[in-house]
Design a protein around this motif. Structure first.
Motif, PDB file in Angstrom:
ATOM      1  N   MET A   1       0.847  -1.172   0.000  1.00 34.57           N
ATOM      2  CA  MET A   1       0.000   0.000   0.000  1.00 34.57           C
ATOM      3  C   MET A   1       0.898   1.244   0.000  1.00 34.57           C
ATOM      4  O   MET A   1       1.747   1.377   0.860  1.00 34.57           O
ATOM      5  N   PRO A   2       0.735   2.132  -0.957  1.00 39.27           N
ATOM      6  CA  PRO A   2       1.548   3.351  -1.006  1.00 39.27           C
ATOM      7  C   PRO A   2       1.316   4.243   0.214  1.00 39.27           C
ATOM      8  O   PRO A   2       0.263   4.211   0.834  1.00 39.27           O
ATOM      9  N   MET A   3       2.326   5.024   0.528  1.00 40.01           N
ATOM     10  CA  MET A   3       2.255   5.949   1.647  1.00 40.01           C
ATOM     11  C   MET A   3       1.772   7.307   1.144  1.00 40.01           C
ATOM     12  O   MET A   3       2.324   7.840   0.182  1.00 40.01           O
ATOM     13  N   PRO A   4       0.761   7.890   1.777  1.00 36.68           N
ATOM     14  CA  PRO A   4       0.277   9.203   1.345  1.00 36.68           C
ATOM     15  C   PRO A   4       1.326  10.299   1.572  1.00 36.68           C
ATOM     16  O   PRO A   4       2.082  10.261   2.545  1.00 36.68           O
ATOM     17  N   LEU A  26       5.847  12.474  -8.117  1.00 43.98           N
ATOM     18  CA  LEU A  26       6.544  12.539  -9.398  1.00 43.98           C
ATOM     19  C   LEU A  26       5.826  11.817 -10.534  1.00 43.98           C
ATOM     20  O   LEU A  26       5.900  12.246 -11.684  1.00 43.98           O
ATOM     21  N   ALA A  27       5.163  10.721 -10.230  1.00 47.44           N
ATOM     22  CA  ALA A  27       4.560   9.913 -11.282  1.00 47.44           C
ATOM     23  C   ALA A  27       3.033   9.946 -11.261  1.00 47.44           C
ATOM     24  O   ALA A  27       2.397   9.333 -12.105  1.00 47.44           O
ATOM     25  N   GLY A  28       2.461  10.632 -10.280  1.00 53.28           N
ATOM     26  CA  GLY A  28       1.007  10.667 -10.171  1.00 53.28           C
ATOM     27  C   GLY A  28       0.407   9.359  -9.692  1.00 53.28           C
ATOM     28  O   GLY A  28      -0.789   9.149  -9.794  1.00 53.28           O
ATOM     29  N   ASP A  29       1.264   8.490  -9.141  1.00 46.63           N
ATOM     30  CA  ASP A  29       0.786   7.168  -8.725  1.00 46.63           C
ATOM     31  C   ASP A  29       0.772   6.978  -7.208  1.00 46.63           C
ATOM     32  O   ASP A  29       0.450   5.902  -6.726  1.00 46.63           O
ATOM     33  N   GLY A  30       1.142   8.027  -6.462  1.00 45.19           N
ATOM     34  CA  GLY A  30       1.160   7.912  -5.008  1.00 45.19           C
ATOM     35  C   GLY A  30       2.242   6.992  -4.499  1.00 45.19           C
ATOM     36  O   GLY A  30       2.181   6.525  -3.361  1.00 45.19           O
ATOM     37  N   ASP A  31       3.252   6.712  -5.312  1.00 47.01           N
ATOM     38  CA  ASP A  31       4.290   5.759  -4.929  1.00 47.01           C
ATOM     39  C   ASP A  31       5.702   6.267  -5.222  1.00 47.01           C
ATOM     40  O   ASP A  31       6.662   5.669  -4.764  1.00 47.01           O
ATOM     41  N   HIS A  32       5.829   7.341  -5.976  1.00 53.40           N
ATOM     42  CA  HIS A  32       7.133   7.898  -6.348  1.00 53.40           C
ATOM     43  C   HIS A  32       7.121   9.392  -6.041  1.00 53.40           C
ATOM     44  O   HIS A  32       6.427  10.153  -6.712  1.00 53.40           O
ATOM     45  N   TYR A  33       7.877   9.767  -5.019  1.00 52.37           N
ATOM     46  CA  TYR A  33       7.826  11.138  -4.523  1.00 52.37           C
ATOM     47  C   TYR A  33       9.185  11.818  -4.583  1.00 52.37           C
ATOM     48  O   TYR A  33      10.227  11.161  -4.594  1.00 52.37           O
ATOM     49  N   GLU A  34       9.118  13.137  -4.542  1.00 51.94           N
ATOM     50  CA  GLU A  34      10.285  13.956  -4.278  1.00 51.94           C
ATOM     51  C   GLU A  34       9.997  14.720  -2.994  1.00 51.94           C
ATOM     52  O   GLU A  34       8.898  15.251  -2.817  1.00 51.94           O
ATOM     53  N   TYR A  55      15.967  10.239   6.478  1.00 46.15           N
ATOM     54  CA  TYR A  55      15.657   8.805   6.497  1.00 46.15           C
ATOM     55  C   TYR A  55      15.343   8.333   7.917  1.00 46.15           C
ATOM     56  O   TYR A  55      14.441   7.511   8.122  1.00 46.15           O
ATOM     57  N   GLN A  56      16.057   8.864   8.901  1.00 43.06           N
ATOM     58  CA  GLN A  56      15.779   8.519  10.295  1.00 43.06           C
ATOM     59  C   GLN A  56      14.367   8.966  10.674  1.00 43.06           C
ATOM     60  O   GLN A  56      13.627   8.233  11.348  1.00 43.06           O
ATOM     61  N   ALA A  57      13.978  10.159  10.235  1.00 39.30           N
ATOM     62  CA  ALA A  57      12.631  10.662  10.524  1.00 39.30           C
ATOM     63  C   ALA A  57      11.556   9.767   9.912  1.00 39.30           C
ATOM     64  O   ALA A  57      10.459   9.639  10.455  1.00 39.30           O
ATOM     65  N   LEU A  58      11.882   9.136   8.784  1.00 43.36           N
ATOM     66  CA  LEU A  58      10.921   8.251   8.118  1.00 43.36           C
ATOM     67  C   LEU A  58      10.824   6.894   8.807  1.00 43.36           C
ATOM     68  O   LEU A  58       9.948   6.093   8.477  1.00 43.36           O
ATOM     69  N   GLY A  59      11.703   6.635   9.746  1.00 40.38           N
ATOM     70  CA  GLY A  59      11.587   5.466  10.612  1.00 40.38           C
ATOM     71  C   GLY A  59      11.617   4.124   9.915  1.00 40.38           C
ATOM     72  O   GLY A  59      10.829   3.258  10.244  1.00 40.38           O
ATOM     73  N   MET A  62      11.488   3.558   4.219  1.00 33.43           N
ATOM     74  CA  MET A  62      12.063   3.518   2.869  1.00 33.43           C
ATOM     75  C   MET A  62      12.236   2.063   2.435  1.00 33.43           C
ATOM     76  O   MET A  62      12.760   1.248   3.188  1.00 33.43           O
ATOM     77  N   GLY A  63      11.794   1.776   1.226  1.00 28.75           N
ATOM     78  CA  GLY A  63      11.902   0.418   0.702  1.00 28.75           C
ATOM     79  C   GLY A  63      10.752  -0.476   1.142  1.00 28.75           C
ATOM     80  O   GLY A  63      10.622  -1.584   0.653  1.00 28.75           O
ATOM     81  N   ASN A  64       9.949  -0.006   2.058  1.00 32.28           N
ATOM     82  CA  ASN A  64       8.782  -0.762   2.507  1.00 32.28           C
ATOM     83  C   ASN A  64       7.524  -0.018   2.049  1.00 32.28           C
ATOM     84  O   ASN A  64       7.158  -0.100   0.893  1.00 32.28           O
ATOM     85  N   GLU A  65       6.898   0.732   2.961  1.00 28.01           N
ATOM     86  CA  GLU A  65       5.711   1.497   2.573  1.00 28.01           C
ATOM     87  C   GLU A  65       6.041   2.587   1.558  1.00 28.01           C
ATOM     88  O   GLU A  65       5.218   2.956   0.740  1.00 28.01           O
ATOM     89  N   LEU A  66       7.251   3.117   1.660  1.00 26.38           N
ATOM     90  CA  LEU A  66       7.686   4.189   0.775  1.00 26.38           C
ATOM     91  C   LEU A  66       8.652   3.609  -0.246  1.00 26.38           C
ATOM     92  O   LEU A  66       9.785   3.258   0.075  1.00 26.38           O
ATOM     93  N   HIS A  67       8.176   3.490  -1.471  1.00 28.93           N
ATOM     94  CA  HIS A  67       8.939   2.795  -2.509  1.00 28.93           C
ATOM     95  C   HIS A  67      10.088   3.631  -3.064  1.00 28.93           C
ATOM     96  O   HIS A  67      11.212   3.157  -3.165  1.00 28.93           O
TER      97      HIS A  67
END
Length: 77
Positions: A1-4, A26-34, A55-59, A62-67
């Motif tokens: 499930m993508p992260m909002p 970035l891609a309009g897919d809710g899965d690729h962000y800047e 990355y520490q703040a994201l806990g 990365m690589g899991n909910e946030l692709h």
């Protein structure tokens, strides 16, 4: 499930309270962000340390909910 985008922004702001955060889908897919993160607390830190703080703040999401996250960090001008 993508992260909002709002959750990414909240996590970064919680972890780096002085940060201004802009999240772009970035891609309009809710899965690729800047994420553009500007924080005074980054001053004097090398870019790699700035990125590590985000990355520490994201806990570990990365690589899991946030692709995919393109990351840009800086200090206020």
């Amino acid at each position: 499930m993508p992260m909002p985008a709002t959750e990414i922004e909240s996590l970064i702001r919680d972890g780096i309270p002085d940060a201004r955060v802009e999240i772009i889908d970035l891609a309009g897919d809710g899965d690729h962000y800047e994420a553009r993160v500007v924080a005074e607390s980054f001053r004097g830190q090398p870019r790699v340390k700035q990125h590590q703080r985000v990355y520490q703040a994201l806990g570990g999401r990365m690589g899991n909910e946030l692709h995919a996250l393109k990351l840009s960090t800086s200090v206020p001008e």
